[in-house]
Design a protein around this motif. Structure first.
Motif, mmCIF file in Angstrom:
data_model
loop_
_atom_site.group_PDB
_atom_site.id
_atom_site.type_symbol
_atom_site.label_atom_id
_atom_site.label_comp_id
_atom_site.label_asym_id
_atom_site.label_seq_id
_atom_site.Cartn_x
_atom_site.Cartn_y
_atom_site.Cartn_z
ATOM 1 N N LEU A 17 0.840 -1.194 0.000
ATOM 2 C CA LEU A 17 0.000 0.000 0.000
ATOM 3 C C LEU A 17 0.880 1.251 0.000
ATOM 4 O O LEU A 17 1.966 1.246 0.600
ATOM 5 C CB LEU A 17 -0.895 0.015 1.248
ATOM 6 N N VAL A 18 0.417 2.318 -0.638
ATOM 7 C CA VAL A 18 1.179 3.573 -0.638
ATOM 8 C C VAL A 18 1.170 4.185 0.764
ATOM 9 O O VAL A 18 0.278 3.925 1.572
ATOM 10 C CB VAL A 18 0.646 4.585 -1.683
ATOM 11 N N ASP A 19 2.159 5.016 1.027
ATOM 12 C CA ASP A 19 2.352 5.606 2.362
ATOM 13 C C ASP A 19 1.156 6.396 2.873
ATOM 14 O O ASP A 19 0.950 6.500 4.077
ATOM 15 C CB ASP A 19 3.580 6.520 2.368
ATOM 16 N N GLN A 20 0.337 6.941 1.967
ATOM 17 C CA GLN A 20 -0.801 7.762 2.395
ATOM 18 C C GLN A 20 -1.814 6.979 3.219
ATOM 19 O O GLN A 20 -2.632 7.583 3.918
ATOM 20 C CB GLN A 20 -1.499 8.396 1.177
ATOM 21 N N VAL A 21 -1.760 5.645 3.183
ATOM 22 C CA VAL A 21 -2.682 4.847 3.999
ATOM 23 C C VAL A 21 -2.481 5.150 5.492
ATOM 24 O O VAL A 21 -3.393 5.008 6.295
ATOM 25 C CB VAL A 21 -2.530 3.332 3.699
ATOM 26 N N TRP A 22 -1.284 5.619 5.849
ATOM 27 C CA TRP A 22 -0.990 5.946 7.260
ATOM 28 C C TRP A 22 -1.858 7.097 7.759
ATOM 29 O O TRP A 22 -2.029 7.279 8.952
ATOM 30 C CB TRP A 22 0.493 6.243 7.423
ATOM 31 N N ASN A 23 -2.406 7.895 6.848
ATOM 32 C CA ASN A 23 -3.294 8.996 7.233
ATOM 33 C C ASN A 23 -4.676 8.509 7.661
ATOM 34 O O ASN A 23 -5.473 9.297 8.172
ATOM 35 C CB ASN A 23 -3.443 9.992 6.075
ATOM 36 N N GLU A 24 -4.975 7.238 7.462
ATOM 37 C CA GLU A 24 -6.266 6.662 7.849
ATOM 38 C C GLU A 24 -6.225 6.293 9.334
ATOM 39 O O GLU A 24 -5.433 5.443 9.735
ATOM 40 C CB GLU A 24 -6.558 5.404 7.023
ATOM 41 N N PRO A 25 -7.078 6.919 10.146
ATOM 42 C CA PRO A 25 -7.052 6.638 11.595
ATOM 43 C C PRO A 25 -7.212 5.160 11.949
ATOM 44 O O PRO A 25 -6.518 4.659 12.841
ATOM 45 C CB PRO A 25 -8.216 7.462 12.142
ATOM 46 N N SER A 26 -8.075 4.452 11.258
ATOM 47 C CA SER A 26 -8.275 3.036 11.591
ATOM 48 C C SER A 26 -7.024 2.212 11.275
ATOM 49 O O SER A 26 -6.702 1.257 11.998
ATOM 50 C CB SER A 26 -9.490 2.466 10.867
ATOM 51 N N PHE A 27 -6.293 2.586 10.222
ATOM 52 C CA PHE A 27 -5.061 1.875 9.879
ATOM 53 C C PHE A 27 -3.994 2.134 10.936
ATOM 54 O O PHE A 27 -3.315 1.214 11.392
ATOM 55 C CB PHE A 27 -4.559 2.286 8.488
ATOM 56 N N TYR A 70 -5.312 2.534 -2.069
ATOM 57 C CA TYR A 70 -3.878 2.654 -1.813
ATOM 58 C C TYR A 70 -3.020 1.506 -2.353
ATOM 59 O O TYR A 70 -1.803 1.543 -2.234
ATOM 60 C CB TYR A 70 -3.640 2.755 -0.303
ATOM 61 N N GLY A 71 -3.651 0.479 -2.931
ATOM 62 C CA GLY A 71 -2.889 -0.677 -3.404
ATOM 63 C C GLY A 71 -1.980 -0.339 -4.565
ATOM 64 O O GLY A 71 -2.413 0.277 -5.536
#
Length: 111
Positions: A17-27, A70-71
């Motif tokens: 997944l691309v780094d922007q997934v870290w901006n997702e609170p649940s992730f 994000y994949g």
């Protein structure tokens, strides 16, 4: 007539997944021990070939929202050794693989 031998056709797979997934609170909440610099991944299991399953995620067909948004690509070096396998083994391996990658510091989503 001897019983037919079942063909194992289930697979585990890992999507980077691309780094922007870290901006997702649940992730973020699911990965309190994430180690900076390690990949973000989605771990899944399927009765399809992993390439086809990834394409379906990206097309929004029975997809996980993190993979759809994000994949980037499959990471076969993390799962090919396990495939194919029976359904029960794939179901268990999906969880075990996700746990193992989290223990290595990866950011992991596993549904």
């Amino acid at each position: 007539m001897p019983p037919r031998k079942a063909r194992h056709h289930h697979h585990v797979y890992v999507v980077e997944l691309v780094d922007q997934v870290w901006n997702e609170p649940s992730f973020r909440k699911a990965n309190p021990d994430y180690q900076l610099g390690k990949p973000f991944v989605y771990v899944g299991m399927t009765g399809l070939e992993p390439d086809l399953r990834f394409d379906r995620h990206k097309a929004g067909i029975q997809s996980n929202r993190f993979v759809t948004r994000y994949g980037m690509r499959l990471l076969p070096h993390l799962y090919e050794v396990f495939n194919p396998m029976p359904y029960e083994a794939a179901r268990d391996m999906e969880v075990e693989l996700a746990i193992g990658l989290r223990e290595e510091g990866y950011g992991v989503w596993q549904a």
